[in-house]
Scaffold this motif. Structure first.
Motif, PDB file in Angstrom:
ATOM      1  N   GLN A 141       0.960  -1.314   0.003  1.00 17.50           N
ATOM      2  CA  GLN A 141      -0.080   0.020   0.104  1.00 17.50           C
ATOM      3  C   GLN A 141       0.830   1.284  -0.176  1.00 17.50           C
ATOM      4  O   GLN A 141       0.943   2.054  -0.835  1.00 17.50           O
ATOM      5  N   SER A 142       1.816   1.628   1.108  1.00 18.02           N
ATOM      6  CA  SER A 142       2.447   2.748   1.075  1.00 18.02           C
ATOM      7  C   SER A 142       3.512   2.489   0.244  1.00 18.02           C
ATOM      8  O   SER A 142       3.903   3.627  -0.184  1.00 18.02           O
ATOM      9  N   TYR A 143       4.165   1.652  -0.028  1.00 17.03           N
ATOM     10  CA  TYR A 143       5.446   1.556  -0.492  1.00 17.03           C
ATOM     11  C   TYR A 143       5.158   0.834  -1.794  1.00 17.03           C
ATOM     12  O   TYR A 143       6.318   0.325  -2.415  1.00 17.03           O
ATOM     13  N   LEU A 145       5.048   1.976  -4.871  1.00 18.08           N
ATOM     14  CA  LEU A 145       5.730   2.746  -6.147  1.00 18.08           C
ATOM     15  C   LEU A 145       7.307   2.078  -6.112  1.00 18.08           C
ATOM     16  O   LEU A 145       7.846   1.401  -6.960  1.00 18.08           O
ATOM     17  N   PRO A 146       8.052   2.248  -4.822  1.00 19.33           N
ATOM     18  CA  PRO A 146       9.203   2.004  -4.820  1.00 19.33           C
ATOM     19  C   PRO A 146       9.507   0.406  -5.056  1.00 19.33           C
ATOM     20  O   PRO A 146      10.420  -0.088  -5.756  1.00 19.33           O
ATOM     21  N   ILE A 149       9.568  -0.045  -8.504  1.00 19.00           N
ATOM     22  CA  ILE A 149      10.764   0.208  -9.269  1.00 19.00           C
ATOM     23  C   ILE A 149      11.828  -0.943  -9.108  1.00 19.00           C
ATOM     24  O   ILE A 149      12.673  -1.022  -9.784  1.00 19.00           O
ATOM     25  N   LEU A 150      11.840  -1.351  -7.985  1.00 17.89           N
ATOM     26  CA  LEU A 150      13.082  -2.230  -7.451  1.00 17.89           C
ATOM     27  C   LEU A 150      12.598  -3.578  -8.342  1.00 17.89           C
ATOM     28  O   LEU A 150      13.866  -4.118  -8.527  1.00 17.89           O
ATOM     29  N   LEU A 153      14.466  -2.605 -11.371  1.00 14.24           N
ATOM     30  CA  LEU A 153      15.931  -2.735 -10.969  1.00 14.24           C
ATOM     31  C   LEU A 153      16.656  -4.311 -11.169  1.00 14.24           C
ATOM     32  O   LEU A 153      17.527  -4.420 -11.866  1.00 14.24           O
TER      33      LEU A 153
ATOM     34  N   MET B   1      -5.844   6.194  -4.295  1.00 18.59           N
ATOM     35  CA  MET B   1      -4.603   6.469  -5.075  1.00 18.59           C
ATOM     36  C   MET B   1      -4.762   7.067  -6.470  1.00 18.59           C
ATOM     37  O   MET B   1      -5.451   6.672  -7.243  1.00 18.59           O
ATOM     38  N   ILE B   6       1.390   8.632 -13.329  1.00 21.88           N
ATOM     39  CA  ILE B   6       2.674   8.048 -13.747  1.00 21.88           C
ATOM     40  C   ILE B   6       2.476   7.286 -15.270  1.00 21.88           C
ATOM     41  O   ILE B   6       3.148   6.281 -15.425  1.00 21.88           O
ATOM     42  N   PHE B  60       0.230   7.868  -4.611  1.00 23.91           N
ATOM     43  CA  PHE B  60       1.178   6.721  -3.828  1.00 23.91           C
ATOM     44  C   PHE B  60       1.353   7.079  -2.470  1.00 23.91           C
ATOM     45  O   PHE B  60       2.341   6.971  -2.037  1.00 23.91           O
ATOM     46  N   GLY B  61       0.457   7.609  -1.744  1.00 23.20           N
ATOM     47  CA  GLY B  61       0.551   8.014  -0.355  1.00 23.20           C
ATOM     48  C   GLY B  61       0.187   6.946   0.546  1.00 23.20           C
ATOM     49  O   GLY B  61      -0.347   5.818   0.106  1.00 23.20           O
ATOM     50  N   ALA B  62       0.499   6.889   1.614  1.00 20.87           N
ATOM     51  CA  ALA B  62      -0.273   5.984   2.742  1.00 20.87           C
ATOM     52  C   ALA B  62      -1.459   6.135   2.629  1.00 20.87           C
ATOM     53  O   ALA B  62      -2.118   7.095   2.410  1.00 20.87           O
ATOM     54  N   PRO B  63      -2.298   5.000   3.074  1.00 16.02           N
ATOM     55  CA  PRO B  63      -3.725   5.265   3.039  1.00 16.02           C
ATOM     56  C   PRO B  63      -4.187   6.274   4.108  1.00 16.02           C
ATOM     57  O   PRO B  63      -3.888   6.451   5.132  1.00 16.02           O
ATOM     58  N   MET B  69       4.200   9.896  -2.060  1.00 12.95           N
ATOM     59  CA  MET B  69       5.444   9.529  -2.370  1.00 12.95           C
ATOM     60  C   MET B  69       5.908  10.409  -3.860  1.00 12.95           C
ATOM     61  O   MET B  69       6.665  10.989  -4.083  1.00 12.95           O
ATOM     62  N   TYR B  70       4.737  10.462  -4.635  1.00 16.83           N
ATOM     63  CA  TYR B  70       4.952  10.864  -6.028  1.00 16.83           C
ATOM     64  C   TYR B  70       4.468  12.091  -6.244  1.00 16.83           C
ATOM     65  O   TYR B  70       3.131  12.163  -5.908  1.00 16.83           O
ATOM     66  N   PHE B 121      11.150   9.119 -12.683  1.00 15.43           N
ATOM     67  CA  PHE B 121      10.486   8.770 -11.441  1.00 15.43           C
ATOM     68  C   PHE B 121      11.479   9.908 -10.305  1.00 15.43           C
ATOM     69  O   PHE B 121      10.904  10.590  -9.508  1.00 15.43           O
ATOM     70  N   THR B 129      12.237   7.605   0.245  1.00 24.32           N
ATOM     71  CA  THR B 129      12.032   6.159  -0.310  1.00 24.32           C
ATOM     72  C   THR B 129      12.290   6.064  -1.830  1.00 24.32           C
ATOM     73  O   THR B 129      13.196   5.162  -2.237  1.00 24.32           O
ATOM     74  N   LEU B 130      11.322   6.810  -2.373  1.00 24.29           N
ATOM     75  CA  LEU B 130      11.253   6.816  -3.531  1.00 24.29           C
ATOM     76  C   LEU B 130      12.624   7.360  -4.392  1.00 24.29           C
ATOM     77  O   LEU B 130      12.840   6.941  -5.239  1.00 24.29           O
ATOM     78  N   ALA B 133      14.984   4.516  -4.618  1.00 26.27           N
ATOM     79  CA  ALA B 133      14.730   3.537  -5.447  1.00 26.27           C
ATOM     80  C   ALA B 133      14.952   4.024  -6.919  1.00 26.27           C
ATOM     81  O   ALA B 133      15.530   3.413  -7.715  1.00 26.27           O
ATOM     82  N   THR B 187       9.462   9.592   6.162  1.00 30.34           N
ATOM     83  CA  THR B 187      10.342   9.775   4.900  1.00 30.34           C
ATOM     84  C   THR B 187       9.670  11.001   3.924  1.00 30.34           C
ATOM     85  O   THR B 187      10.199  11.257   2.768  1.00 30.34           O
TER      86      THR B 187
END
Lengths: 170, 496
Positions: A141-143, A145-146, A149-150, A153, B1, B6, B60-63, B69-70, B121, B129-130, B133, B187
């Motif tokens: 959920q929160s992470y 997108l990264p 992306i990984l 990668l 979301m 993107i 892409f935030g937390a709920p 994030m983006y 990105f 975090t983003l 990555a 973050t």
């Protein structure tokens, strides 16, 4: 009176540092296999730190994947390449001097920050239990997108390794 | 979301995967066509897929979180267009250069697209975090792209150096992010910005921030994290060097702008002396070390360090004008450096060495290529009326008001002027070789295909456009930095 978890933390942290040092700069042995084995011990001590943080799943994965699978690959590579004991290289005095200045400076900055710091728990942060369910929720959920992306990668790394290690150049 | 933000990134990722798969069915003789397809696909995305960001939108935030994030804002859109354009020009260049690769031509195109994906990105990053990555995607992809000519020892050497130093920089950065997260509890850039008044007195947070900045300085090759640049620039294939100089550096710049001015503007203002010193040292180091160079790619490596220093002038200015000047400068740098490297790829595709003497007599052999290279060198040196001149002028102009606040800014201005003067010498060394360098080794004119001519035309038009009509881009760059919130340092009253 320090609690048992505190003592365990210092024990695991000290062991991680000790084994990490022995992995890269073992004064007794220059054998790559010995270094790899100390890396296993470093990883296991770090898994202990994860357990103390209630991240049980991460601790298990750490041992299964890193101490297990990745280390077996390391050992395969070391044995396939038939690496001998590394010779002791002559150390460049200037490089050693500059390197120690840099390391001591960094250590000084970190230590000073640690001594000055007051323990704070940022407002609004919930202590997270490291169960698989909780971890999965955070990861997807929160992470998300990264995480995605990984995955690209990893694909890039795979393509790159094949390209750079393929035998024939045609 | 809100993942519709993107779309461009998803399309680029699909294009990269498509090129990788199409290689399976493409006969070996036709693989270069995949490069044209990739460049064409990017051109379609560039012209059709880019929308103006009317308002700031998060994804892409937390709920339940308000931010994410983006982020899509005018700054992100500007840099996304920048990266797409750079990607198109680099792909055209690499098709021309691909004859030099022993293997993996289509993988080269595909990896270039994945590096571009990481940069896209990076342009929309709103979270550490983003950021990590995206930077890792860029770095790991470049390790492969740098060592691509693995039949040449210098390429492998460059790859190993980039791998080890890049991994060290990443390790510092991830350690820094851990400290930031540990002390701030988040973050996200917006949440950190909201809490920065208390965080500014937390030493753990500050150490973490220093480590993050060290990682970003590695990306833009600023002193003292510049050591890798000359060796890696020299050893890499020419299109990789071009993409490293333009794309990777711009990714570092956009992240630097976002971290310094969106996440921690107060701390940035406190640290202004640090940025002044780093900018001055970077300019002087790059300029002075470039003087004795004979290898053109190595020269461009040092030139890239010096240009990182000029870009940092905009950070030291602590103002929106400084940030706007930075993105003006990097836009001019795109056209200038890609023009130079397109010519380099054409010339170096024929010969092994990249010594300056390779360019002897290029003025007679291929007057068009020589003229383009002359223009780009003049622009890098800051000769009016070219893009480099206006960029340097805007950067210096943004620093001048600060000179009244702190005497160290006078030293920075002096270093910048000295750097410009020295740079005229080494850039004109290449021009001198082309026209007055004596007999050429080969005398037949170099063949250039029409896409290369088109790419050169775009670069030349860009250089002249930014040099003669600066207003058109200033009108874009000024609103683009509106999302940033630079602050001035608080004057500390000194007891008498």
């Amino acid at each position: 009176m320090p609690q048992l978890t505190d003592l365990l933390f210092y024990a695991f942290a000290g062991l991680t540092l000790l084994f990490g040092f022995l992995c890269v700069a073992n004064p007794l042995s220059r054998n790559p296999v010995t270094s790899a084995m100390f890396l296993v011990l470093t990883i296991i001590s770090m898994a202990g730190l994860f357990v103390l943080l209630h991240a049980f799943f991460l601790a298990a994965v750490q041992i299964l994947v890193y101490a297990g699978a990745v280390m077996v690959l390391f050992l395969f590579v070391i044995m396939l390449l038939d690496l001998k004991e590394e010779e002791r290289r002559k150390l460049n005095a200037i490089a050693v001097g500059l390197g120690s200045v840099a390391v001591l400076g960094l250590a000084g900055v970190l230590l000073r920050a640690l001594i000055q710091a007051k323990p704070v728990i940022a407002a609004g942060t919930q202590p997270v239990e490291g169960s698989t369910k909780e971890l999965g929720r955070i990861l997807f959920q929160s992470y998300l997108l990264p995480f995605e992306i990984l995955s690209i990668l990893l694909l890039v790394a795979m393509v790159g390794v094949i390209l750079l290690s393929k035998k024939e150049l045609k | 979301m809100n993942s519709s933000l993107i779309v461009v990134e998803i399309l680029v990722a699909l294009l990269g995967l498509g090129v990788l798969l199409a290689d399976l069915w493409m006969p070996a003789t036709h693989r270069r066509r995949l490069g044209w397809i990739a460049a064409g696909g990017l051109a379609v995305i560039f012209f059709v897929g880019m929308k103006d960001a009317a308002e700031v939108a998060y994804a892409f935030g937390a709920p339940g979180a308000k931010t994410g994030m983006y982020v899509q804002d005018s700054l992100g859109v500007f840099f996304k267009q920048f990266f797409l354009l750079a990607g198109i020009l680099v792909l055209i260049m690499s098709v021309e250069y691909s004859g030099r690769f022993a293997t993996g031509v289509s993988e080269y195109f595909s990896l270039t697209l994945f590096a571009l994906l990481g940069m896209l990105f990076a342009a929309g990053t709103n979270d550490f975090t983003l950021m990590f990555a995206a930077l890792e995607l860029i770095t790991i992809t470049f390790v492969v792209l740098v060592s691509f000519q693995r039949d040449r020892a210098s390429s492998i050497e460059a790859g190993v150096k980039y791998l080890i130093l890049g991994a060290t920089a990443s390790a510092f950065m991830v350690f820094g992010i851990a400290l930031v997260f540990g002390s701030a509890g988040t973050t996200n850039f917006n949440e950190i910005a909201a809490a920065q008044k208390t965080l500014a007195s937390n030493p753990i947070f500050l150490v973490g921030l220093v480590f993050v900045l060290a990682g970003l300085s590695f990306k833009i090759a600023a002193v003292p994290f510049q050591v890798w640049a000359p060796d890696v620039y020299q050893g890499s294939p020419a299109p990789t060097t071009a993409f490293l100089a333009v794309g990777s550096k711009a990714a570092g710049i956009v992240l630097l702008l976002r971290v310094l001015y969106a996440a921690v503007p107060t701390i940035t203002a406190q640290w202004h002396v640090l940025f002044v010193v780093i900018a001055a040292l970077t300019i002087l180091y790059g300029s002075l070390c470039a003087i004795p160079q004979r290898s053109v790619k190595r020269l461009m490596g040092y030139s890239s360090i010096a240009n990182a220093g000029f870009l940092l002038l905009g950070v030291a200015a602590l103002s929106k004008a400084g940030a706007a000047a930075m993105i003006y400068y990097i836009a001019g740098y795109l056209f200038t450096v890609l023009a130079a490297f397109t010519v380099l790829s054409v010339v170096l595709a024929q010969t092994e060495s990249d010594d300056i003497s390779t360019f002897n007599g290029l003025g007679q052999r291929s007057p068009m290529l020589a003229a383009v290279l002359t223009l780009s060198m003049a622009s890098l040196a800051g000769v009016p009326p070219l893009a480099g001149f206006v960029g340097k002028f805007l950067l210096l102009k943004s620093v001048v008001p600060m000179a009244a606040t702190h005497p160290i800014y006078l030293g920075l201005l002096a270093a910048a002027v000295v750097g410009v003067v020295i740079s005229i010498y080494y850039y004109f060394g290449i021009i001198r070789a082309m026209y007055w360098g004596g007999k050429a080794g080969a005398s037949e004119p170099l063949q250039t295909s029409w896409p290369i001519k088109g790419a050169l035309l775009v670069c030349v038009v860009g250089m002249l456009w930014l040099g003669i009509l600066p207003d058109t881009l200033v009108q874009i760059s000024t609103p683009a930095v509106e999302v940033l919130k630079p602050e001035l340092p608080v004057k500390v009253a000194v007891a008498p």
